[in-house]
Design a protein around this motif. Sequence first.
Motif, PDB file in Angstrom:
ATOM      1  N   SER A  76      14.115  25.727  31.486  1.00 46.56           N
ATOM      2  CA  SER A  76      12.700  25.543  31.188  1.00 46.56           C
ATOM      3  C   SER A  76      12.297  26.420  30.005  1.00 46.56           C
ATOM      4  O   SER A  76      12.806  27.531  29.822  1.00 46.56           O
ATOM      5  N   LEU A  78       9.503  27.730  29.904  1.00 41.87           N
ATOM      6  CA  LEU A  78       8.703  28.776  30.547  1.00 41.87           C
ATOM      7  C   LEU A  78       9.648  29.761  31.234  1.00 41.87           C
ATOM      8  O   LEU A  78      10.343  29.406  32.186  1.00 41.87           O
ATOM      9  N   GLY A 180      -5.222  27.830  36.641  1.00 40.59           N
ATOM     10  CA  GLY A 180      -5.581  27.096  35.443  1.00 40.59           C
ATOM     11  C   GLY A 180      -6.517  27.829  34.507  1.00 40.59           C
ATOM     12  O   GLY A 180      -6.737  27.398  33.364  1.00 40.59           O
ATOM     13  N   ARG A 184      -2.104  29.477  28.260  1.00 43.08           N
ATOM     14  CA  ARG A 184      -0.701  29.087  28.423  1.00 43.08           C
ATOM     15  C   ARG A 184       0.235  30.223  28.007  1.00 43.08           C
ATOM     16  O   ARG A 184       0.199  30.666  26.865  1.00 43.08           O
ATOM     17  N   PRO A 185       1.105  30.697  28.911  1.00 41.24           N
ATOM     18  CA  PRO A 185       2.041  31.770  28.562  1.00 41.24           C
ATOM     19  C   PRO A 185       3.415  31.200  28.208  1.00 41.24           C
ATOM     20  O   PRO A 185       3.755  30.075  28.565  1.00 41.24           O
ATOM     21  N   GLY A 186       4.210  32.008  27.523  1.00 38.25           N
ATOM     22  CA  GLY A 186       5.606  31.662  27.295  1.00 38.25           C
ATOM     23  C   GLY A 186       6.514  32.293  28.327  1.00 38.25           C
ATOM     24  O   GLY A 186       7.634  31.825  28.554  1.00 38.25           O
ATOM     25  N   LEU A 234       3.619  26.622  38.627  1.00 32.80           N
ATOM     26  CA  LEU A 234       3.739  27.180  37.282  1.00 32.80           C
ATOM     27  C   LEU A 234       4.466  26.223  36.341  1.00 32.80           C
ATOM     28  O   LEU A 234       4.065  26.044  35.191  1.00 32.80           O
ATOM     29  N   GLN A 235       5.538  25.613  36.830  1.00 35.34           N
ATOM     30  CA  GLN A 235       6.274  24.672  35.987  1.00 35.34           C
ATOM     31  C   GLN A 235       5.440  23.414  35.715  1.00 35.34           C
ATOM     32  O   GLN A 235       5.530  22.819  34.639  1.00 35.34           O
ATOM     33  N   LEU A 237       2.122  23.393  35.484  1.00 38.26           N
ATOM     34  CA  LEU A 237       1.056  23.764  34.543  1.00 38.26           C
ATOM     35  C   LEU A 237       1.585  24.004  33.136  1.00 38.26           C
ATOM     36  O   LEU A 237       0.999  23.533  32.142  1.00 38.26           O
ATOM     37  N   TRP A 238       2.694  24.768  33.024  1.00 40.35           N
ATOM     38  CA  TRP A 238       3.121  25.268  31.712  1.00 40.35           C
ATOM     39  C   TRP A 238       4.597  25.045  31.385  1.00 40.35           C
ATOM     40  O   TRP A 238       5.054  25.402  30.306  1.00 40.35           O
ATOM     41  N   GLY A 239       5.339  24.482  32.318  1.00 38.86           N
ATOM     42  CA  GLY A 239       6.782  24.335  32.112  1.00 38.86           C
ATOM     43  C   GLY A 239       7.208  22.896  31.935  1.00 38.86           C
ATOM     44  O   GLY A 239       6.553  22.116  31.244  1.00 38.86           O
ATOM     45  N   SER A 242       5.608  19.037  34.182  1.00 38.68           N
ATOM     46  CA  SER A 242       4.340  18.351  33.911  1.00 38.68           C
ATOM     47  C   SER A 242       4.581  16.931  33.434  1.00 38.68           C
ATOM     48  O   SER A 242       5.661  16.565  33.026  1.00 38.68           O
TER      49      SER A 242
END
Length: 242
Positions: A76, A78, A180, A184-186, A234-235, A237-239, A242
Amino acid sequence: MRIPRFYEPSDLSIGETHTLSEAATQHVSRVLRMKAGDQITLFNGQGSEFLCTLARVDKRHVDVDVITQIPLSRSSSLRIHIGQAISRGERMDYAIQKATELGMSCMTPLFTERCEVRLNNERRDKRTQHWQQIAISACEQSLRNELPRIEPIQPLHEWLNDVEADLKLVLHHHTEQPLGDFPRPGSIALLIGPEGGLSETEVSAALEAGFQPVALGPRVMRTETAPVAAQAVLQYLWGDLS
């Protein structure tokens, strides 16, 4: 039929004949009872997988011819580093297995105030090796080509001071902060407490170290369930879910 897949911790090159490690040899020859001419896939944790043909198979040695290298990352984007309070027996194994399948990049087992597990130095090393093998097996099953790191066991306060991430989260059911709401983080550091939960002192220390409290709904999850549920969210939302 799916081609069997194994982790092989060594350099692999197309056109070479390679002797499998003892663990892979046992599985190929004694468990699967494969024969010369059958095919397997190997990966060495460096971001590629290798299609191989069995050249020799006996009970003690298996040689393979490396046919094709396929550079293929299934990691991922993320990066999730989990700080997981140690739990007993299969609970910890389950947490590591499922966290690996869901794409974590690293896990640090933690000693916390309410942790029921106590290990001397020798047993710590053995448990870390065991947990790394759990992660390897999960990579074999889930088609991951990079291994997540299982770090040496640390006291919670050391991990809080050392870990770095764009977003630091502590699961804490006394909050209503929606995930939410964060940008968005890395990379994410995710702290998960033991069966009895983190103490108020530990939660306060996490907040002082820059962790944000989050809850995954109104119910309290078991310590081995929390990393699975949290990573899935988490995945999503940002990984890569989605």
